[in-house]
Scaffold this motif. Sequence first.
Motif, PDB file in Angstrom:
ATOM      1  N   ASN B 189       0.660  -0.888  -0.007  1.00 53.62           N
ATOM      2  CA  ASN B 189      -0.038  -0.203   0.187  1.00 53.62           C
ATOM      3  C   ASN B 189       0.974   0.936   0.353  1.00 53.62           C
ATOM      4  OD1 ASN B 189      -2.528   0.804   0.154  1.00 53.62           O
ATOM      5  ND2 ASN B 189      -2.407   1.348   2.374  1.00 53.62           N
ATOM      6  N   ASN B 192       1.890   1.762  -3.990  1.00 50.07           N
ATOM      7  CA  ASN B 192       0.939   2.276  -4.544  1.00 50.07           C
ATOM      8  C   ASN B 192       0.181   3.421  -4.336  1.00 50.07           C
ATOM      9  OD1 ASN B 192       0.703   0.175  -6.456  1.00 50.07           O
ATOM     10  ND2 ASN B 192      -0.068  -1.697  -4.575  1.00 50.07           N
ATOM     11  N   ASN B 193      -0.181   4.307  -2.955  1.00 56.15           N
ATOM     12  CA  ASN B 193      -0.149   5.423  -2.125  1.00 56.15           C
ATOM     13  C   ASN B 193       0.147   6.292  -3.121  1.00 56.15           C
ATOM     14  OD1 ASN B 193      -2.518   3.900  -1.161  1.00 56.15           O
ATOM     15  ND2 ASN B 193      -2.722   4.725   0.637  1.00 56.15           N
ATOM     16  N   SER B 196       0.260   7.122  -6.495  1.00 53.27           N
ATOM     17  CA  SER B 196      -1.369   7.325  -7.340  1.00 53.27           C
ATOM     18  C   SER B 196      -1.399   8.553  -6.574  1.00 53.27           C
ATOM     19  CB  SER B 196      -2.232   6.885  -5.469  1.00 53.27           C
ATOM     20  OG  SER B 196      -2.812   5.632  -5.652  1.00 53.27           O
ATOM     21  N   VAL B 197      -0.776   9.139  -5.302  1.00 55.69           N
ATOM     22  CA  VAL B 197      -0.155  10.833  -5.599  1.00 55.69           C
ATOM     23  C   VAL B 197       0.593  11.398  -6.222  1.00 55.69           C
ATOM     24  CG1 VAL B 197       1.022  11.920  -4.149  1.00 55.69           C
ATOM     25  CG2 VAL B 197      -0.166  10.540  -3.089  1.00 55.69           C
TER      26      VAL B 197
END
Lengths: 550, 390
Positions: B189, B192-193, B196-197
């Motif tokens: 996570n 992936n976060n 994403s940002v």
Amino acid sequence: MTRQSVAKAHEKIQELAWEPLYHEPVSQYGTDYTFSKAKKKDPLNQVLRSDFPMQEEKDHRVYGAADGAIRGNMFRQVQERWLEWQKLFLSIIPLPEISAARAMPLLFNTVPNPELHNGQAIQMIDEVRHSTIQQNLKRLYMNNYIDPAGFNSSLRNFQNDYCGTIGRQFAEGFITGDAITAASIYLTIVAETAFTNTLFVAMPAEAAANGDYLLPTVFHSVQSDESRHISNGYATLLMALADEGNHQLLERDLRYAWWNNHRVVDAAIGTFIEYGTKDRRKDRESYAEMWRRWIYDDYYRSYLVPLEKYGLVIPHDLIEESWNQIWNKGYVHEVAQFFCTGWLANYWRMDPMTDKDFEWFEYKYPGWYDKYGKWWENYARLSTPNGHHPIVAEDVDYQYPHRCWTCMVPCLVREDMVMAEVDGQMRTYCHEACRWTDVEAFRPTYQGRETPNMGQLIGKREWETLYHGWNWADVVSDMGYVRDDGHTLVAQPHLNLDPKKMWNLDHLRRMPPLQSPNVLLNEMTPAEQQAFHANYIKGGPAGRPAPADA
Amino acid sequence: MTAPTVERSSPKPEFTDAEAGAKEFPDSTLRHYNYYTPQKRKQSHYEDVTVEVQPDPRHYLAQGWLYGFSDGRGGYPLDWTVLKAWGVDRGDPERYPGSGGKGYEWPAHGWHEFRDPNEEWELTFYRNNSNVVRQINQNVDTARETKAFEQWNPNWVTFVERNVGAWMHVEHGLGLYLFANAQRRAPTNMHNNAISVNSMHRIRFAQDLALYNLTLSEEIESFDGTAHVETWNEDPAWQGVRGVAEELTAIDDWAEAIFAANIVFEPLIGELFRSQLVQQASPGNGDFVTPTVVGAGEWDYASRDLRYTKAMFELLTNDKEFADYNKGIIDGWLSNWVPKALTAARQLQPLWSQPDAKPPRFEDGLDRAKSRFSGILSDLSLDNPKELTQ
């Protein structure tokens, strides 16, 4: 926003998309659906220049409320019965949220309309918002609520607990398999459009009634984003409907997604709302009433049925059957009873029901007491250790159920249990619709049609099998559901925090070993298996074994 | 006369005393997440809301992944990149009747050690990006109100409508089809976060440029708001950049995609264009507005996206088990992507002669870009590829 209108700005950003000239983007996800390329409108009609400040303002309200709750000592009036169940819910929900973010790229290549991708990217970051804002809420509970156990171990426990595992379908189903089945039909058309109503609207109302106004603050903020995700799903659905070759797959996927959501979400949220509340006003809505309003009327009748004229085959029978399960077959009550039967293998405290609760249940669900009353009286009687075992190992006229191989909720409505031999294993299913999901829908051919992109149901789907033959004390230790004294269990079948009244590993050590119903079933001869099945479906309600003369 | 008061039905507040500290019992003071080890001494707020949300069968996920693709693989396969972190060669713990559910000791493998040094989660993300769009709006509005665009000479108007306009397509394409795509594919996570940002930074920057372009269409009579499309589609100077950008979106390996975009493409092409050309040429051509819009995107890359990318790859190039292996793979990526990026960069050279007031020479800008790139590689314990001298 500056003087440029959002509409004009949105029109301008459509110029950003371009067709590749030299290299196509990598294609990593497949679908058996077909889409024709046609100009589409971005249903979100949103530009980030206005979206980000709006989200920031929503955040200000959420975090302001969080500060207010702490300064105003909200936890002096929070009902422990309610907040304990949040240990389960808030351990599950951040993963589905972040999985929804991860699901968006499944649609980029499979739905070849770049106008839709802007909305999908905004949904992606919305989901990051939801996941982290919910983790933050849980953190606040852990820091300020009387009993941090279960919040402090949340994500470890979610990952190895059978209740968490049931909930995990509501995440993994978004990100694997056929891209449209997963990221469009299961996620946006059914989970978000239908079931977030009970998750994020009905449940927060119940939280407020139990003294917790932070959950509504956070989840209504989340739900205000969900409404635009619904638009994303609707746009893709209409495109899928435009090709008649997709109709068979849409029918399959709506049936699977509807039934799985019903089995999973109604099990969990129904239990939280009915058995996690202290609000027993007769005029407050029961879960069944909420379901009728939010899901049956708002979703089924207002959203789904009008799509019939575009060729969508609606699973009317399964929708009516879901209502039948909730209203006539006591689905939510059966699930709550099972959760509490297995309290020791979980990580929150489950409060016994009282006479006041009984009265409310009887009023809302006539006939409830005759079915469930006696068992709950036993649950209360056996709630503090006094020389007896936890209720799962006591004779309380309850037959420990078999797992449904598909939805992983046990086969609780006994008369509906079906069996099938699949891949050399005799499997049990809670309902014919779950058998169909495993045996027919999640397969590389469907009704004679090749479906090479359809996903698979995988994993070790019966929790009990992992611990077959284990002593319960070892099971609970292995899972890590023990408090910091190394002795007292995290879970308790009551709310009394007096250590003398709490269950510990020594109590469990005296219990008979855990047995996996599925292992035992597969040790039987075929004839014994059939006899077992005939007997099982004569059991119930409330988990009662079949009458001896049956 | 008033109607008789009817008591409304509402839940009654009840004093439950369910606040922290009201009683002492086992666990009553254990008020931190006990399932992960923090990167520093104390668990950070960012870690608390991020770590372990994405499960892993190697430590806690007892029953394994539940849904798979058609090939039966579920979740986040570690071989979606060829890079390796320590511990990954051990298979998933075996599960069978009576096996129990315990996995390897957390974190089980090195991928879980990554933390985004920007500590981005939703609160920080919306706070930062709202500030950016507010500031851009204010800058552009002030310029409009003070008639600042009237200072632009005609060649500069053409330069901005074509070239600054063309850049929006790079940001958009990579933001969606490389970064948003990659956030499905990394093993934790935290990865992936952060990705994403990064994706949203680029999509926002693309929109910033598009909406700035719209403003310029409204404010400058001769400004052609559609010229960016023609430039992107047909201008030979841009086709090299476009070709590389498209090829980046075609990479299957998520780590290679992030590396090639943020470590190779951005310093050698992105910063070359933005910092060595647009930011240098604007003031001399009477433009103080474009650098504020472009500078916002530059800041996102240079101070945030590059920062997390370096942290992500530093772990891999210094991995206790696979450092040499990873460096070998990455050297191969460098040999492939550096020549492509340099060729595309050189194709941009005609842009340097278009403004009336000339920026510093292309070769000087490229030298600075190479030097910056070289510094980044050195921070990652990587050697300069021989292709850099091209």
